[in-house]
Design an enzyme around this catalytic site. Structure first.
Site, PDB file in Angstrom:
ATOM      1  N   LYS A 202     -39.871  -8.098  -7.467  1.00 28.38           N
ATOM      2  CA  LYS A 202     -40.568  -8.914  -8.468  1.00 28.38           C
ATOM      3  C   LYS A 202     -40.635 -10.353  -7.998  1.00 28.38           C
ATOM      4  O   LYS A 202     -39.651 -11.074  -8.012  1.00 28.38           O
ATOM      5  CB  LYS A 202     -39.880  -8.872  -9.832  1.00 28.38           C
ATOM      6  CG  LYS A 202     -40.850  -9.413 -10.901  1.00 28.38           C
ATOM      7  CD  LYS A 202     -40.181  -9.947 -12.138  1.00 28.38           C
ATOM      8  CE  LYS A 202     -39.657 -11.351 -12.005  1.00 28.38           C
ATOM      9  NZ  LYS A 202     -40.695 -12.389 -11.806  1.00 28.38           N
ATOM     10  N   GLU A 277     -27.785 -15.220  -5.437  1.00 28.15           N
ATOM     11  CA  GLU A 277     -27.838 -16.455  -4.641  1.00 28.15           C
ATOM     12  C   GLU A 277     -28.415 -17.521  -5.560  1.00 28.15           C
ATOM     13  O   GLU A 277     -29.582 -17.461  -5.917  1.00 28.15           O
ATOM     14  CB  GLU A 277     -28.698 -16.204  -3.395  1.00 28.15           C
ATOM     15  CG  GLU A 277     -28.357 -17.154  -2.277  1.00 28.15           C
ATOM     16  CD  GLU A 277     -29.241 -18.366  -2.315  1.00 28.15           C
ATOM     17  OE1 GLU A 277     -28.800 -19.388  -2.897  1.00 28.15           O
ATOM     18  OE2 GLU A 277     -30.362 -18.283  -1.801  1.00 28.15           O
ATOM     19  N   CYS A 311     -32.182 -24.478  -2.402  1.00 27.87           N
ATOM     20  CA  CYS A 311     -30.918 -24.297  -3.119  1.00 27.87           C
ATOM     21  C   CYS A 311     -29.776 -25.045  -2.426  1.00 27.87           C
ATOM     22  O   CYS A 311     -28.837 -25.461  -3.077  1.00 27.87           O
ATOM     23  CB  CYS A 311     -30.607 -22.832  -3.291  1.00 27.87           C
ATOM     24  SG  CYS A 311     -30.861 -21.887  -1.798  1.00 27.87           S
ATOM     25  N   GLU A 408     -27.958 -29.683 -10.815  1.00 30.32           N
ATOM     26  CA  GLU A 408     -28.998 -29.392  -9.822  1.00 30.32           C
ATOM     27  C   GLU A 408     -30.344 -29.934 -10.322  1.00 30.32           C
ATOM     28  O   GLU A 408     -30.785 -29.612 -11.415  1.00 30.32           O
ATOM     29  CB  GLU A 408     -29.107 -27.881  -9.599  1.00 30.32           C
ATOM     30  CG  GLU A 408     -30.157 -27.531  -8.567  1.00 30.32           C
ATOM     31  CD  GLU A 408     -30.144 -26.063  -8.163  1.00 30.32           C
ATOM     32  OE1 GLU A 408     -30.234 -25.205  -9.044  1.00 30.32           O
ATOM     33  OE2 GLU A 408     -30.051 -25.801  -6.949  1.00 30.32           O
TER      34      GLU A 408
HETATM   35  P1  NAI Z   1     -35.321 -18.653 -12.666  1.00 24.90           P
HETATM   36  O1  NAI Z   1     -33.933 -18.326 -12.256  1.00 24.90           O
HETATM   37  O2  NAI Z   1     -35.665 -18.534 -14.124  1.00 24.90           O
HETATM   38  O3  NAI Z   1     -36.359 -17.690 -11.870  1.00 24.90           O
HETATM   39  C1  NAI Z   1     -36.093 -17.029 -10.654  1.00 24.90           C
HETATM   40  C2  NAI Z   1     -36.617 -15.598 -10.746  1.00 24.90           C
HETATM   41  O4  NAI Z   1     -35.942 -14.901 -11.776  1.00 24.90           O
HETATM   42  C3  NAI Z   1     -38.108 -15.489 -11.101  1.00 24.90           C
HETATM   43  O5  NAI Z   1     -38.658 -14.383 -10.414  1.00 24.90           O
HETATM   44  C4  NAI Z   1     -38.073 -15.212 -12.588  1.00 24.90           C
HETATM   45  O6  NAI Z   1     -39.214 -14.533 -13.070  1.00 24.90           O
HETATM   46  C5  NAI Z   1     -36.849 -14.330 -12.696  1.00 24.90           C
HETATM   47  N1  NAI Z   1     -36.219 -14.306 -14.025  1.00 24.90           N
HETATM   48  C6  NAI Z   1     -36.173 -15.291 -14.959  1.00 24.90           C
HETATM   49  N2  NAI Z   1     -35.497 -14.872 -16.036  1.00 24.90           N
HETATM   50  C7  NAI Z   1     -35.077 -13.604 -15.788  1.00 24.90           C
HETATM   51  C8  NAI Z   1     -34.315 -12.636 -16.515  1.00 24.90           C
HETATM   52  N3  NAI Z   1     -33.843 -12.896 -17.722  1.00 24.90           N
HETATM   53  N4  NAI Z   1     -34.061 -11.452 -15.927  1.00 24.90           N
HETATM   54  C9  NAI Z   1     -34.515 -11.175 -14.686  1.00 24.90           C
HETATM   55  N5  NAI Z   1     -35.248 -12.034 -13.970  1.00 24.90           N
HETATM   56  C10 NAI Z   1     -35.529 -13.236 -14.499  1.00 24.90           C
HETATM   57  O7  NAI Z   1     -35.670 -20.094 -12.135  1.00 24.90           O
HETATM   58  P2  NAI Z   1     -36.785 -21.114 -12.679  1.00 24.90           P
HETATM   59  O8  NAI Z   1     -36.810 -21.094 -14.176  1.00 24.90           O
HETATM   60  O9  NAI Z   1     -38.046 -20.829 -11.974  1.00 24.90           O
HETATM   61  O10 NAI Z   1     -36.199 -22.503 -12.165  1.00 24.90           O
HETATM   62  C11 NAI Z   1     -35.201 -23.152 -12.896  1.00 24.90           C
HETATM   63  C12 NAI Z   1     -34.191 -23.814 -12.010  1.00 24.90           C
HETATM   64  O11 NAI Z   1     -33.500 -22.809 -11.276  1.00 24.90           O
HETATM   65  C13 NAI Z   1     -34.744 -24.737 -10.950  1.00 24.90           C
HETATM   66  O12 NAI Z   1     -34.971 -26.024 -11.425  1.00 24.90           O
HETATM   67  C14 NAI Z   1     -33.632 -24.713  -9.946  1.00 24.90           C
HETATM   68  O13 NAI Z   1     -32.621 -25.604 -10.337  1.00 24.90           O
HETATM   69  C15 NAI Z   1     -33.100 -23.299 -10.018  1.00 24.90           C
HETATM   70  N6  NAI Z   1     -33.656 -22.444  -8.965  1.00 24.90           N
HETATM   71  C16 NAI Z   1     -32.884 -22.143  -7.891  1.00 24.90           C
HETATM   72  C17 NAI Z   1     -33.398 -21.419  -6.844  1.00 24.90           C
HETATM   73  C18 NAI Z   1     -32.584 -21.090  -5.646  1.00 24.90           C
HETATM   74  O14 NAI Z   1     -33.132 -20.963  -4.556  1.00 24.90           O
HETATM   75  N7  NAI Z   1     -31.293 -20.881  -5.767  1.00 24.90           N
HETATM   76  C19 NAI Z   1     -34.789 -20.954  -6.833  1.00 24.90           C
HETATM   77  C20 NAI Z   1     -35.511 -21.263  -8.047  1.00 24.90           C
HETATM   78  C21 NAI Z   1     -34.941 -21.992  -9.051  1.00 24.90           C
END
Ligand code: NAI
Ligand code: MG
Length: 504
Positions: A202, A277, A311, A408
């Site tokens: 996904k 991660e 990240c 972050e």
């Molecule tokens: P997110 O963690 O909500 O999204 C990442 C993935 O998880 C996307 O594919 C999203 O559709 C999916 N997702 C969201 N809620 C879910 C759920 N309940 N169950 C299963 N999958 C789910 O991240 P978002 O909202 O895009 O970004 C928010 C913050 O997260 C950013 O500002 C950053 O601080 C952090 N982040 C960290 C990343 C990393 O590389 N460690 C990558 C993206 C965001």
């Protein structure tokens, strides 16, 4: 600066063909399909806020179909019992096809995410190719052990043969974020496929396009249907039912710590294996013997690469007080010199952030930093142009007790802080809930080696930052996650260990 329509006119033919499809479909089993409920998500180009495509708004019914397709493909052995050399060959073929279409994938990634296409080609696409090749090799090198056992409660004359066998864990849910859409998908797909698992991928709702293009290449490479399924959709509608699905054996997630915690709890209910991660607030530590010019250039790369949407970005910069003013001044020069622009413009060094939401979140933190009393040495808000551009920003602060130091931000924002001695900086470097990366800048081998074990971080770099390699496990201590991507450790996390004990 070139106008967006001129930039679009120069796109590769393959990119134009792909984008000409206004509505994309997702891949379930052998079908390219719309969502069962018929909804669509808009895909936005963050450089000019235009809608570039629509993808299916997948939901629980689509997820269920995809998991059943992956389950069938796993259970009938069309992938898991294929010769390892065949799995290796198909992964190598996929790597070749990605390399063939590198320009197309880089342009898609640029238009979808905002990053510079030239950088995407080398980093996102180039590293993906190398990563698949690295993981392809593991398909033929999976091994258990033969074990000498004692079985002390059995009579002395009894004899046993004992060994361990590695088996693929089963059906994998790969949930990936928007910062490196193709590359992080590869980090999940590579080891899963090498191990013999089948996958439901996904992509993030902000950046689904490169995954869909990858789906085409997976088909072209000749992977059996159902081995890789791709469901587009947002987190609550598609991600949540996927990770909770009882047909999933392992979840591999990259994204926010908040969602990672939710997924970890859900996984535990089904005893689903899980790799997480998550976020970071990685320190960069400049010792007093370091060259301040190199340290400042390194700091700029550590925080501004991919617009800070990394990240392990070096978002806390600790500089020995002897070099502090000099490093901050140099870093501010680097920040101001970065050319902001459309990702397709070859002159661009810094594109827009991925979404309006992310730009607002990052600018919200910049405002918080000002209110908390941190001083702005460079940047400090949105760039004056359409699109989600945020200027590379350098704050200075005397204290760690600020939200911009603890939380972050995930954007091009660094906080530089002076320190006095090494014990102090070791303590301060560890003083966040995260533990993903850290870097040390020094040529004093003895002090570097003494500092490495004191840093609570999954990766410690010395005189570099953000350097990743397929062979090196990557993941976090503390709230930065659970388990590792890349390297042999990652492969192991897609395998179960079966103990076999035979009385002879
Ligand atoms: P997110 O963690 O909500 O999204 C990442 C993935 O998880 C996307 O594919 C999203 O559709 C999916 N997702 C969201 N809620 C879910 C759920 N309940 N169950 C299963 N999958 C789910 O991240 P978002 O909202 O895009 O970004 C928010 C913050 O997260 C950013 O500002 C950053 O601080 C952090 N982040 C960290 C990343 C990393 O590389 N460690 C990558 C993206 C965001
Ligand atoms: Mg979210």
């Amino acid at each position: 600066m070139q106008a967006p329509n001129e930039l679009f006119a120069r796109l590769a033919e393959g990119t134009r063909d792909f984008l000409a499809q206004a509505r994309h479909r997702m891949l379930i089993g052998q079908d390219w399909t719309e969502a069962a409920e018929g909804g669509w998500l808009e895909v936005v180009n963050p450089a000019d806020e235009s809608i570039i495509a629509r993808v299916p708004a997948g939901g629980a019914a689509d997820v269920d179909r995809a998991v059943r397709a992956a389950r069938a493909a796993f259970d009938d052995g069309r992938w898991s019992r294929l010769r390892p050399s065949e799995r290796q060959r198909l992964l190598l073929r996929l790597a070749d096809l990605i390399e063939r279409d590198a320009q197309v994938l880089a342009e898609i990634e640029s238009i979808d995410n905002g990053k510079a296409a030239q950088i995407a080609r080398v980093v996102d696409v180039g590293v993906t190719v190398e990563f698949f090749r690295y993981m392809a090799g593991w398909a033929t090198k999976i091994e258990g052990s033969t074990n000498e056992v004692s079985v002390p409660f059995m009579p002395r004359e009894s004899e046993f043969f004992a060994c361990t066998k590695k088996e693929p864990v089963g059906v994998v849910a790969a949930v990936v974020p928007w910062n490196f859409p193709l590359l992080v998908a590869a980090w999940k797909l590579g080891p899963a496929l090498a191990a013999g698992c089948t996958v439901v991928l996904k992509p993030a709702e902000q950046t689904p396009l490169s995954a869909l293009y990858l789906g085409r290449l997976i088909e072209e490479a000749g992977f059996p249907p159902g081995v890789v399924n791709i469901v587009t959709g947002d987190g609550p509608s598609a991600g949540a039912p996927l990770v909770a699905h009882p047909g999933i054996d392992k979840v591999s997630f990259t994204g926010s710590t908040e969602v990672g915690k939710l997924i970890g709890k859900v996984a535990m209910d089904n005893m689903t294996r899980v790799t997480l991660e998550l976020g970071g607030k990685s320190p960069m530590i400049v010792l007093d013997d370091a060259d301040p010019t190199l340290a400042a250039a390194g700091a700029a790369q550590a925080i501004f690469f991919n617009h800070g949407q990394v990240c392990c970005a070096g978002s806390r910069l600790y500089v020995h007080k002897k070099h502090f003013d000099r490093v901050v001044a140099d870093l501010a020069v680097h920040a101001d010199a970065l050319r902001i622009g459309h990702g397709l413009d070859p002159e661009t060094q810094l594109g827009p952030l991925v979404s309006r939401e992310q730009a607002e979140r990052v600018c919200g933190y910049i405002d918080i930093g000002r209110q908390e009393g941190a001083r702005v040495a460079a940047g400090g808000g949105r760039a004056d142009r359409p699109g989600y551009f945020v200027r590379p920003t350098v704050f200075t602060s005397e204290t760690d007790a600020l939200r911009i130091v603890q939380e972050e931000i995930f954007g091009p924002v660094v906080v530089a802080m002076p320190y006095d001695d090494i014990d102090e900086v070791a303590r301060r470097a560890n003083d966040t809930p995260y533990g993903l990366g850290a870097s040390i800048w020094s040529n004093d081998l003895s002090r570097v080696h003494r500092l490495i074990p004191r840093l609570k971080a999954g990766t410690v770099w010395v005189n570099c930052h953000n350097v990743l390699d397929a062979a090196m496990p990557f993941g976090g201590y503390k709230l930065s996650g659970f388990g590792r991507d890349m390297g042999r450790q990652s492969l192991e996390s897609y395998l179960e260990t079966k103990s076999v004990i035979m009385a002879l």
